[in-house]
Scaffold this motif. Structure first.
Motif, PDB file in Angstrom:
ATOM      1  N   LEU A 297       0.834  -1.208   0.000  1.00 59.55           N
ATOM      2  CA  LEU A 297       0.000   0.000   0.000  1.00 59.55           C
ATOM      3  C   LEU A 297       0.862   1.249   0.000  1.00 59.55           C
ATOM      4  O   LEU A 297       0.625   2.202  -0.738  1.00 59.55           O
ATOM      5  CB  LEU A 297      -0.923  -0.002   1.222  1.00 59.55           C
ATOM      6  CG  LEU A 297      -2.074  -1.013   1.184  1.00 59.55           C
ATOM      7  CD1 LEU A 297      -2.892  -0.939   2.465  1.00 59.55           C
ATOM      8  CD2 LEU A 297      -2.965  -0.744  -0.023  1.00 59.55           C
ATOM      9  N   LEU A 298       1.907   1.213   0.828  1.00 63.81           N
ATOM     10  CA  LEU A 298       2.816   2.353   0.906  1.00 63.81           C
ATOM     11  C   LEU A 298       3.401   2.643  -0.481  1.00 63.81           C
ATOM     12  O   LEU A 298       3.411   3.782  -0.963  1.00 63.81           O
ATOM     13  CB  LEU A 298       3.935   2.023   1.891  1.00 63.81           C
ATOM     14  CG  LEU A 298       4.688   3.162   2.567  1.00 63.81           C
ATOM     15  CD1 LEU A 298       3.728   4.078   3.289  1.00 63.81           C
ATOM     16  CD2 LEU A 298       5.704   2.585   3.548  1.00 63.81           C
ATOM     17  N   ALA A 299       3.877   1.553  -1.114  1.00 66.19           N
ATOM     18  CA  ALA A 299       4.507   1.720  -2.426  1.00 66.19           C
ATOM     19  C   ALA A 299       3.499   2.230  -3.446  1.00 66.19           C
ATOM     20  O   ALA A 299       3.791   3.158  -4.209  1.00 66.19           O
ATOM     21  CB  ALA A 299       5.109   0.392  -2.887  1.00 66.19           C
ATOM     22  N   VAL A 300       2.312   1.623  -3.452  1.00 68.76           N
ATOM     23  CA  VAL A 300       1.332   1.995  -4.474  1.00 68.76           C
ATOM     24  C   VAL A 300       0.856   3.434  -4.261  1.00 68.76           C
ATOM     25  O   VAL A 300       0.737   4.209  -5.220  1.00 68.76           O
ATOM     26  CB  VAL A 300       0.152   0.997  -4.477  1.00 68.76           C
ATOM     27  CG1 VAL A 300      -0.925   1.461  -5.435  1.00 68.76           C
ATOM     28  CG2 VAL A 300       0.640  -0.386  -4.864  1.00 68.76           C
ATOM     29  N   VAL A 301       0.635   3.811  -2.996  1.00 71.11           N
ATOM     30  CA  VAL A 301       0.199   5.187  -2.732  1.00 71.11           C
ATOM     31  C   VAL A 301       1.270   6.174  -3.199  1.00 71.11           C
ATOM     32  O   VAL A 301       0.979   7.147  -3.909  1.00 71.11           O
ATOM     33  CB  VAL A 301      -0.104   5.394  -1.224  1.00 71.11           C
ATOM     34  CG1 VAL A 301      -0.204   6.879  -0.898  1.00 71.11           C
ATOM     35  CG2 VAL A 301      -1.385   4.684  -0.853  1.00 71.11           C
ATOM     36  N   ILE A 302       2.522   5.889  -2.825  1.00 76.56           N
ATOM     37  CA  ILE A 302       3.605   6.795  -3.236  1.00 76.56           C
ATOM     38  C   ILE A 302       3.708   6.851  -4.755  1.00 76.56           C
ATOM     39  O   ILE A 302       3.841   7.918  -5.350  1.00 76.56           O
ATOM     40  CB  ILE A 302       4.942   6.336  -2.612  1.00 76.56           C
ATOM     41  CG1 ILE A 302       4.920   6.597  -1.107  1.00 76.56           C
ATOM     42  CG2 ILE A 302       6.111   7.057  -3.258  1.00 76.56           C
ATOM     43  CD1 ILE A 302       6.158   6.112  -0.401  1.00 76.56           C
ATOM     44  N   ASP A 303       3.601   5.678  -5.382  1.00 76.56           N
ATOM     45  CA  ASP A 303       3.704   5.618  -6.843  1.00 76.56           C
ATOM     46  C   ASP A 303       2.604   6.440  -7.504  1.00 76.56           C
ATOM     47  O   ASP A 303       2.864   7.303  -8.331  1.00 76.56           O
ATOM     48  CB  ASP A 303       3.622   4.148  -7.284  1.00 76.56           C
ATOM     49  CG  ASP A 303       3.642   4.015  -8.802  1.00 76.56           C
ATOM     50  OD1 ASP A 303       4.367   4.799  -9.437  1.00 76.56           O
ATOM     51  OD2 ASP A 303       2.947   3.138  -9.331  1.00 76.56           O
ATOM     52  N   ARG A 304       1.360   6.184  -7.105  1.00 79.20           N
ATOM     53  CA  ARG A 304       0.236   6.862  -7.762  1.00 79.20           C
ATOM     54  C   ARG A 304       0.289   8.366  -7.505  1.00 79.20           C
ATOM     55  O   ARG A 304      -0.001   9.165  -8.389  1.00 79.20           O
ATOM     56  CB  ARG A 304      -1.108   6.290  -7.280  1.00 79.20           C
ATOM     57  CG  ARG A 304      -1.320   4.832  -7.605  1.00 79.20           C
ATOM     58  CD  ARG A 304      -1.375   4.559  -9.105  1.00 79.20           C
ATOM     59  NE  ARG A 304      -0.557   3.399  -9.435  1.00 79.20           N
ATOM     60  CZ  ARG A 304      -0.977   2.138  -9.401  1.00 79.20           C
ATOM     61  NH1 ARG A 304      -2.219   1.875  -9.097  1.00 79.20           N
ATOM     62  NH2 ARG A 304      -0.153   1.155  -9.686  1.00 79.20           N
TER      63      ARG A 304
END
Lengths: 689, 344
Positions: A297-304
């Motif tokens: 989630l951390l990665a996806v939130v930062i990515d998006r």
């Protein structure tokens, strides 16, 4: 002409027979197969001594740097822990809303909310603190290098291979010296993350600045701009979009590395939690999964969010910014006033989620109880029938104990005769490459990857390097391979090549058909695209969790983890290549009466081949990167040496093994890219926004 | 040349290639020696011994096919690339010998340039593009804005100042390019095939507007084109280039009446002579002219086409005047002869 052809055939057949006999009777040809020169530990000892004396003489400076970074991380950590989580939830929500859409806002807010209520808040914020410090450091370093590299040709020449090295040396390898230099705790993690995350922004800055059209230089000059004005007014704004693409990649790389750096320990972050739980295998699968979800989630939130920021044009939101400020302050105030109630709430939800994790553990235990036999069968079949023969050869792998049958000398001779005969037949037919492929594959399967004679590996790899790239690179290849042997890593290197090859073959067998399917069906493409996106943006560790949970710790789990990660580019590039076959070509094929299959085989795949090869190249590099992590679930070879180097603070061992892996990656990369380029126009998607 | 030239190129050479410096450092006796040395070193000659001058307020057109070196000459004047040999004088100062810093000042005050592909900065609005050179020379925001608005009005784009280049049509984009190049009130105006990328209707419209602008602005202009009709329409004088050399320069009618070789002749072949030639080109000079009964009086700048229409009533002779004074005589047959030369 015919005579020359004939003598060429004769020579090649003689070479084939020579090679075959040396491999088939290794004992008789011991003098050619003898172990190559090896400096054993000379190289790593020298490095260790060098580092030791460096540390001794620069202790105050190193302490100062370490102190500064440590203070930075602690400061950020305290800040993030002090801010009420409700305020951060509100912040990411507002960012998502401003940058893109309400959907993104809700997704981001819910993701962060989950971190809070699942009881992972404290550790997530610790991870974020490290990322928060390493990203600006990486951006400053990477931006500076990028501008310098774009402006100076000679710097560019040195910078490009350096960037390749920074990205291909396994991250564990430079964690070791960083630990020696700066001690345990968050500091080496932040620095390693900075080193690893700088290249993407550097590359994109260079790319962006080089894409500024020549016209605009002339316009700037004729308008009387000084070179500084030209840089600020024209070049930087023009390169902005490309640089933001780089920022996105840098932030993700930084997060990935911070998670990996958890292996050195000394900092209570979310990566550590996953690592500890993963190592306990299926018994703690629920916990590993829970913490793993938080990382994803951390990665996806930062990515998006960073991607949305880089793409955002004028937004449709017309509310003034003090609305946002108001929401933030409100969230902050509520968070502060109701601290105790909030904590109570999160504690309660965390307990619930813990119990869910426990029941997942139970579920997995039950699942393994029910299907354990099947899973073991899959694993054992793969190990016994594919991996083992590849590694040690059919001659030794086929035993009554493993295959249930023996491989008597009589049969062995028939097998060898068939392989040699078939390849000679191909040579007579003039299909030399195919002949050599059959010979090579047949004999490798017979004797095993790890028993290949040194000279043959070096000879064939440098020959391929010569044909695919150039003579100069062939010489560099030989030099790199000699260095690997000299550092005493030859056997480990062979093992790493073997496991990488096996994984890449599986990726090919699964990834290419998936890519074709996605190219042919929009629905499949729509399903695969977000999965691929997610697989690409989550930190490598996560891939270990399912592999270990299902197959415990062994070579097959390593293979599964590697394939999960490395298969993505192959799927993507295959689809991309097929979808970019020119329409006119397809129409022409249809007009000539090709069936769908004929079109695919004769037109689409050959046209897409260079692009697919680029995907294969990415897959190989991804596999090598994952190999190092896969050590934690049972891979061996160079990766294991790197890991031992890190564990024992044996910098020399870690670095030599790490550089060996980087060399293998560089050789593979250059060869595959050279091959792809020689086949025609490629359709690279790696730099797309 | 009656007046002192505004701009002058003196034996200008531009040699491209890695060994160009080496070629230029050697001493050469003559042009052939330079050419030979350049070719021997594997260099490409972009411009070779180019000489011309532009008088104040003159519109000088350099015309040639692609690869003839016309853009190279223009870029050498602007010092966008430095000439290999030779001088470029602007108001008697040699630009080729100037430091980058001094050049920057010159470009900020005396030079404007229009590009074939417009050269607009994509992340600037039209106004920001026009104001860019002003910003470079340090004008404050209010002055920049005022001047840019003025320029926008000059090129007929009022109200489009906030548009980005991609929101404008090709013709509008080039208007912005023209406005930008004029923003610093340059004395020398360099136009590099400014209308080549536009469709014919817009091209003609912009040519007319350029002439209208020039009639009030009186810039010293170097205009590059590959279109001879455009050259004839706009130019005070034309230079024809081929293989890096100027093979002939003069007024349109000079080129028409006295082409130096077949190459120039081929160029001028399709030119409508009746429109280009004037009475001054074909008259028999005479100062004492008796006013004949059926004679017609026309100014010497009248085109043959107009003269013919005027003679439609059966007039046999024209008295040619300059500022009202008779300067020569043209017979009916003279006009036919002038057209016939063209046909042979």
């Amino acid at each position: 002409m015919a005579l020359a052809q004939k003598s060429k055939t004769m020579i090649i057949m003689a070479v084939m027979l020579g090679l075959a006999s040396v491999i088939i009777w290794p004992q008789q040809f011991a003098w050619v197969n003898n172990a190559p020169l090896s400096g054993a530990t000379v190289l790593s000892d020298t490095i260790n001594l060098g580092i030791k004396s460096f540390v001794a003489s620069f202790k105050p400076a190193l302490r100062f740097i370490a102190g500064g970074i440590d203070a930075g991380v602690r400061g950020l950590q305290v800040t993030l822990h002090t801010i009420p989580w409700l305020m951060i939830v509100a912040l990411v929500g507002l960012l998502g809303w401003r940058f893109k859409s309400m959907t993104l806002a809700i997704f981001c807010a819910l993701s962060v909310l989950y971190m809070a209520i699942s009881g992972h808040w404290f550790r997530s914020m610790n991870t974020l603190a490290m990322v928060g410090l390493s990203v600006p450091l990486a951006l400053i370093l990477g931006f500076g290098l990028g501008v310098w590299g774009a402006k100076s040709k000679s710097v560019h020449k040195v910078l490009m291979p350096t960037l390749d090295l920074m990205q291909t040396i396994p991250t564990f390898a430079y964690l070791a010296p960083l630990v020696v230099l700066f001690g345990f705790g968050p500091v080496p993690g932040v620095l390693a993350s900075m080193i690893y995350a700088a290249p993407p922004i550097t590359r994109n800055v260079i790319l962006g600045l080089k894409q500024v059209p020549h016209d605009l230089y002339e316009v700037a000059n004729i308008s009387g701009a000084s070179s500084w004005q030209r840089f600020i007014e024209i070049e930087l704004p023009h390169a902005k979009h490309q640089m933001l693409v780089g920022v996105n990649q840098t932030v993700l790389a930084s997060l990935s590395m911070v998670i990996i750096a958890a292996v050195i320990g000394g900092f209570d972050d979310i990566g550590r939690e996953v690592l500890v739980a993963t190592n306990k295998g299926s018994a703690r699968f629920g916990q590993a999964l829970g913490a793993g979800i938080v990382i994803v989630l951390l990665a996806v939130v930062i990515d998006r969010l960073t991607r949305a920021a880089s793409e955002s044009r004028a937004t449709s939101v017309h509310l003034p910014l003090y609305f946002d400020a108001g929401v933030l302050i409100a969230a902050g105030v509520i968070g502060f006033i109701f601290t105790d109630q909030m904590d109570g709430l999160t504690a309660a939800t965390a307990t619930t989620i813990r119990s869910i994790e426990a029941s997942i553990n139970q579920g997995l235990t039950n699942f393994i109880g029910d299907y354990g036999l099947l899973l073991d069968q899959i694993k054992n079949n793969a190990l016994v029938y594919i991996l083992l023969p590849m590694r040690i050869g059919l001659a030794k792998a086929v035993l009554p104990f493993t295959w249930g049958v023996s491989f008597p000398p009589m049969m062995q001779n028939i097998y060898l005769l068939a392989v040699v005969g078939l390849s000679l037949f191909m040579a007579i037919k003039g299909r030399f490459t195919l002949g050599f492929l059959i010979l090579g594959f047949g004999l490798v399967m017979f004797q095993g990857f790890t028993f290949l004679p040194w000279w043959m590996v070096v000879g064939s790899i440098s020959y391929i390097a010569w044909r695919c790239v150039d003579l100069k690179f062939a010489a560099i290849t030989i030099a790199m391979l000699v260095l690997i042997t000299w550092a005493g890593h030859w056997q480990d290197a062979l093992y790493s090549i073997y496991l990488c090859t096996a994984s890449v073959l599986v990726c090919l067998a699964l990834g290419c058909p998936l890519g074709v399917w996605a190219a042919k069906s929009d629905r499949v493409s729509r399903v695969l695209a977000p999965i691929n996106d997610t697989l690409q943006s989550i930190p490598l560790y996560i891939f270990l969790i399912p592999a270990v949970a299902l197959f415990q710790i062994n070579e097959f789990s390593a293979l599964v983890a590697i394939v999960l990660y490395a298969i993505v580019p192959l799927i993507r590039y295959t689809e991309h290549g097929l979808r970019h076959v020119p329409e006119t070509l397809l129409d022409a094929a249809t007009a000539q009466g090709c069936s769908r299959w004929q079109k695919l085989i004769h037109i689409e795949l050959p046209v897409a081949r260079p692009t697919i090869l680029l995907g294969l190249n990415q897959t190989v590099l991804f596999a090598l990167a994952m190999l190092i992590i896969a050590v934690l679930v049972g891979a061996r070879g160079l990766a294991e040496q790197v890991n031992i180097g890190l564990r024992d603070a044996n910098t020399g061992l870690g670095l030599t093994a790490g550089f060996s892996m980087a060399f293998i990656a560089i050789i593979a990369d250059r060869i595959l890219r050279g091959w792809a380029a020689s086949l025609g126009e490629t359709n690279d998607i790696s730099m797309d926004g | 040349m009656s007046s002192i030239p505004k701009l002058e190129c003196r034996s200008l050479w531009k040699i491209f290639g890695q060994a160009s410096d080496k070629v230029c450092q050697q001493n050469h006796d003559n042009n052939d020696a330079i050419t030979k040395a350049a070719i021997d070193h594997g260099c490409i000659i972009g411009a070779s011994d180019v000489n011309f001058s532009v008088a104040p307020g003159e519109l000088f057109v350099i015309m040639g096919l692609s690869g003839s070196g016309k853009s190279t000459v223009l870029r050498s004047i602007a010092q966008l690339h430095r000439p290999s040999i030779g001088q470029v004088f602007l108001d008697g100062e040699d630009l080729a010998a100037m430091s980058e810093k001094d050049l920057m000042e010159i470009r900020r005050r005396k030079m404007g340039m229009v590009f074939q592909n417009f050269g607009l900065v994509p992340h600037f609005t039209a106004l920001e593009n026009i104001a860019f050179p002003l910003k470079m020379r340090g004008e404050n925001a209010a002055t920049r804005r005022q001047k840019a608005e003025e320029m926008l009005q000059l090129v007929g784009l009022e109200g489009r100042g906030q548009s980005y280049p991609h929101e404008l049509s090709g013709g509008q984009q080039q208007r912005v390019g023209i406005a930008r190049s004029l923003a610093v009130d340059p004395e020398v105006w360099l136009l590099d095939e400014p209308f080549s990328a536009l469709d014919p209707l817009i091209r003609r419209q912009l040519q007319d507007e350029l002439l209208a602008l020039q009639s009030t602005l009186k810039k010293s202009i170097v205009f590059i084109t590959h279109d001879f009709a455009e050259a004839v329409k706009l130019a005070d004088r034309i230079a024809i280039m081929r293989d890096g050399k100027i093979i002939q320069q003069g007024s349109a009618s000079d080129l028409l009446l006295h082409p130096v070789d077949d190459y120039v002749r081929a160029f001028v072949e399709d030119v409508p002579r009746l429109q280009v030639l004037t009475l001054a080109n074909i008259m028999t000079p005479k100062t004492n002219i008796k006013a004949a009964s059926k004679a017609l009086t026309l100014d010497q700048s009248t085109s043959l086409e107009k003269a013919m229409l005027a003679m439609a009533g059966g007039v046999k002779n024209i008295i040619v005047t300059d500022q009202g004074k008779p300067v020569g005589e043209v017979k009916h047959s003279d006009i036919f002869n002038a057209v016939q030369i063209a046909e042979t």
